[in-house]
Design an enzyme around this catalytic site. Structure first.
Site, PDB file in Angstrom:
ATOM      1  N   LYS A 105       0.734  -1.215  -0.085  1.00  0.00           N
ATOM      2  CA  LYS A 105      -0.088   0.090  -0.118  1.00  0.00           C
ATOM      3  C   LYS A 105       0.834   1.205  -0.018  1.00  0.00           C
ATOM      4  CE  LYS A 105      -4.296  -2.019   1.655  1.00  0.00           C
ATOM      5  NZ  LYS A 105      -3.800  -3.452   1.858  1.00  0.00           N
TER       6      LYS A 105
HETATM    7  C1  PLP Z   1      -4.356  -4.568   1.157  1.00  0.00           C
HETATM    8  C2  PLP Z   1      -3.582  -5.802   1.130  1.00  0.00           C
HETATM    9  C3  PLP Z   1      -3.998  -6.759   0.222  1.00  0.00           C
HETATM   10  C4  PLP Z   1      -5.581  -6.650  -0.692  1.00  0.00           C
HETATM   11  O1  PLP Z   1      -5.104  -5.757  -1.760  1.00  0.00           O
HETATM   12  P1  PLP Z   1      -6.455  -5.188  -2.173  1.00  0.00           P
HETATM   13  O2  PLP Z   1      -5.985  -4.137  -3.077  1.00  0.00           O
HETATM   14  O3  PLP Z   1      -7.475  -4.861  -1.350  1.00  0.00           O
HETATM   15  O4  PLP Z   1      -7.031  -6.354  -3.325  1.00  0.00           O
HETATM   16  C5  PLP Z   1      -3.152  -8.065  -0.036  1.00  0.00           C
HETATM   17  N1  PLP Z   1      -2.223  -8.197   0.905  1.00  0.00           N
HETATM   18  C6  PLP Z   1      -1.805  -7.049   1.688  1.00  0.00           C
HETATM   19  C7  PLP Z   1      -0.586  -7.412   2.627  1.00  0.00           C
HETATM   20  C8  PLP Z   1      -2.289  -5.963   1.881  1.00  0.00           C
HETATM   21  O5  PLP Z   1      -2.194  -5.113   2.925  1.00  0.00           O
END
Ligand code: PLP
Length: 471
Positions: free
Chosen positions: A113
């Site tokens: 993120k």
């Molecule tokens: C947010 C997250 C996901 C999922 O991603 P999306 O964009 O919601 O599909 C997967 N793995 C980790 C470690 C995350 O922080």
């Protein structure tokens, strides 16, 4: 470039207008009016670019209301070796011939993120400064999103963050990451309740339109178009590292929850990046796998949403999914509005299984899927360590498990690594009998002084706290 709503609202907006917004006024999600096409000569030119300059090229196709020089500066300020750990920013690591990991988790909070949120922090500061405005970001987090937002916004002019989280329910490492921040513009609010209570508080505060306007309340959730757009860049970067010429195709497997990450892959593919398949990997919360197998999209009740060892994928519905369905239905906003509006609120599900468009999810848009459970996750973590000496986190393990089910000779498969194992240490210990290694800068963070306000689950108390902390 203008942006439209997936539910057919007649307004068209420019990038900086939707940057600070969440949903479109009709409850839809914003998408560009069309996907800019990237031809062979452009791909060849982009192949040699540094990540920050590649980001500038991709973003330039979607942003025409920030001067080029400024946009390039923002990209160069965001994607640096100092912040992301390597000059490549998203280096590719081969596991076995034809199977790669793309490292997206070496930013400040050790989850992918950061890739988008770090850019968002700089874009917000730039745009708010230009307008002479301020913004108070109110969010709810069970871990990764909140910390990524706080590390992106800390010290930024014009922005304050009020982040609610369920008291005592995040991992000690995640709590330490967030609560050790001493920046004055970052406020941690631990709610005596569960994650849903935090989300309800955010909704209640945002539904008080008077308060929202007065205190300039905004969000940074995963439906924000700018976040999605920033994620498009690393599909290009992964493709270039896995290939030597543009005649080759690559598949990506993406550990998926809210469908944000993989939706960026869909956008990259629509732009002409030679992607063979996009494989959605889910955990026990298999809303997306069920859709891609059967055509039924069924939102889960809270009671049917499992708490798993890949918690960032524990979703009851996939909040970005509407964007893909809009494209799948030939951009029919009327149908999209009826499916995601009355049909879902009335029945909690819709079924496209017998719709002529459904087979195109795989045949035309390249989507495949699979599911991974706790046992699969442990097996994959062990197997990946034993065979390659690589320790992966629980979400990435779900990706590797599902990727293996879709390997095709001659087509490289890139698994997106979405977090580092240290964030989910308990499950790593369960799988390997030892602690994952910890990057030096996080040594001892659990012992740092914590800045957090514990509060009952009460929207009025949160409002009062915000009021007291805005001049
Ligand atoms: C947010 C997250 C996901 C999922 O991603 P999306 O964009 O919601 O599909 C997967 N793995 C980790 C470690 C995350 O922080």
């Amino acid at each position: 470039m203008k942006y439209l709503s997936t539910r057919g609202h007649p307004d068209r907006r420019r990038f900086c207008e939707i940057l600070l917004e969440g949903l479109a006024p009709d409850g839809g999600l914003y998408l560009p009016e069309f996907y800019p096409q990237v031809d062979d000569a452009t791909l060849t030119r982009w192949r040699g670019l540094a990540y920050a300059d590649l980001a500038f090229e991709v973003l330039s196709l979607y942003i025409d209301d920030i001067p080029s020089g400024d946009l390039r500066d923002l990209c160069r300020k965001t994607y640096t070796e100092a912040v992301f750990g390597t000059p490549a920013i998203v280096p590719l690591q081969p596991l076995q011939p034809g199977l790669y990991l793309e490292a997206l988790s070496n930013g400040p909070t050790l989850a992918f993120k950061d890739m988008a949120m770090q850019l968002l922090g700089n874009l917000f500061e730039y745009e708010l400064g230009r307008r002479g405005e301020e913004l108070n970001i109110l969010g709810a987090t069970s871990g990764d999103t909140g910390s990524a937002a706080e590390y992106a916004m800390r010290g930024k002019r014009g922005v304050r963050v009020f982040m609610t989280s369920p008291h005592g329910r995040m991992s000690p490492f995640q709590q330490a990451q967030m609560f050790s921040l001493q920046d004055e513009n970052i406020h941690n609010i631990a709610i005596e309740g569960v994650f849903d209570d935090c989300q309800d508080i955010v909704k209640a505060v945002s539904n008080d339109l008077d308060f929202k306007r007065r205190y300039k309340i905004g969000t940074v959730n995963s439906i924000n178009w700018a976040r999605l757009m920033a994620q498009v860049v690393y599909y290009f970067a992964g493709y270039f590292q896995a290939t030597t010429h543009n005649g080759q195709r690559v598949s990506f497997t993406v550990p998926s929850g809210n469908f944000g990450n993989i939706c960026a892959g869909h956008v990259a593919r629509m732009m002409g990046l030679p992607i063979a398949h996009l494989v959605a990997a889910t955990n026990e919360n298999d809303v997306l796998d069920e859709f891609f197998r059967t055509g039924t999209y069924r939102v889960r009740a809270s009671a049917d949403t499992f708490e798993t060892s890949s918690p960032s994928m524990d979703i009851s519905k996939a909040s970005n999914f509407e964007r893909f369905v809009f494209d799948l239905l030939g951009r029919d906003a009327h149908r999209t509005a009826s499916l995601f509006g009355p049909t879902l609120s009335g029945h909690g599900r819709f079924d496209l299984g017998s719709d002529p468009a459904f087979p195109e999810a795989a045949s035309r848009y390249g989507f495949l899927s699979g599911k991974s459970t706790h046992v699969n996750r442990l097996d994959t973590i062990r197997d990946t360590f034993n065979r390659f000496g690589v320790v992966v986190d629980t979400h990435t393990a779900d990706g590797i498990k599902v990727a293996r089910e879709h390997l095709k000779p001659g087509t490289p498969m890139v698994v997106l690594e979405t977090a580092l194992p240290i964030k989910f240490a308990a499950t790593i210990v369960e799988a390997l009998g030892r602690e994952p290694s910890r990057p030096a800068k996080f040594e001892g963070i659990e012992a740092l002084p914590k800045r957090v306000q514990v509060m009952p689950s009460d929207a009025d108390r949160v409002k009062a706290y915000i009021t007291a902390h805005c001049p």
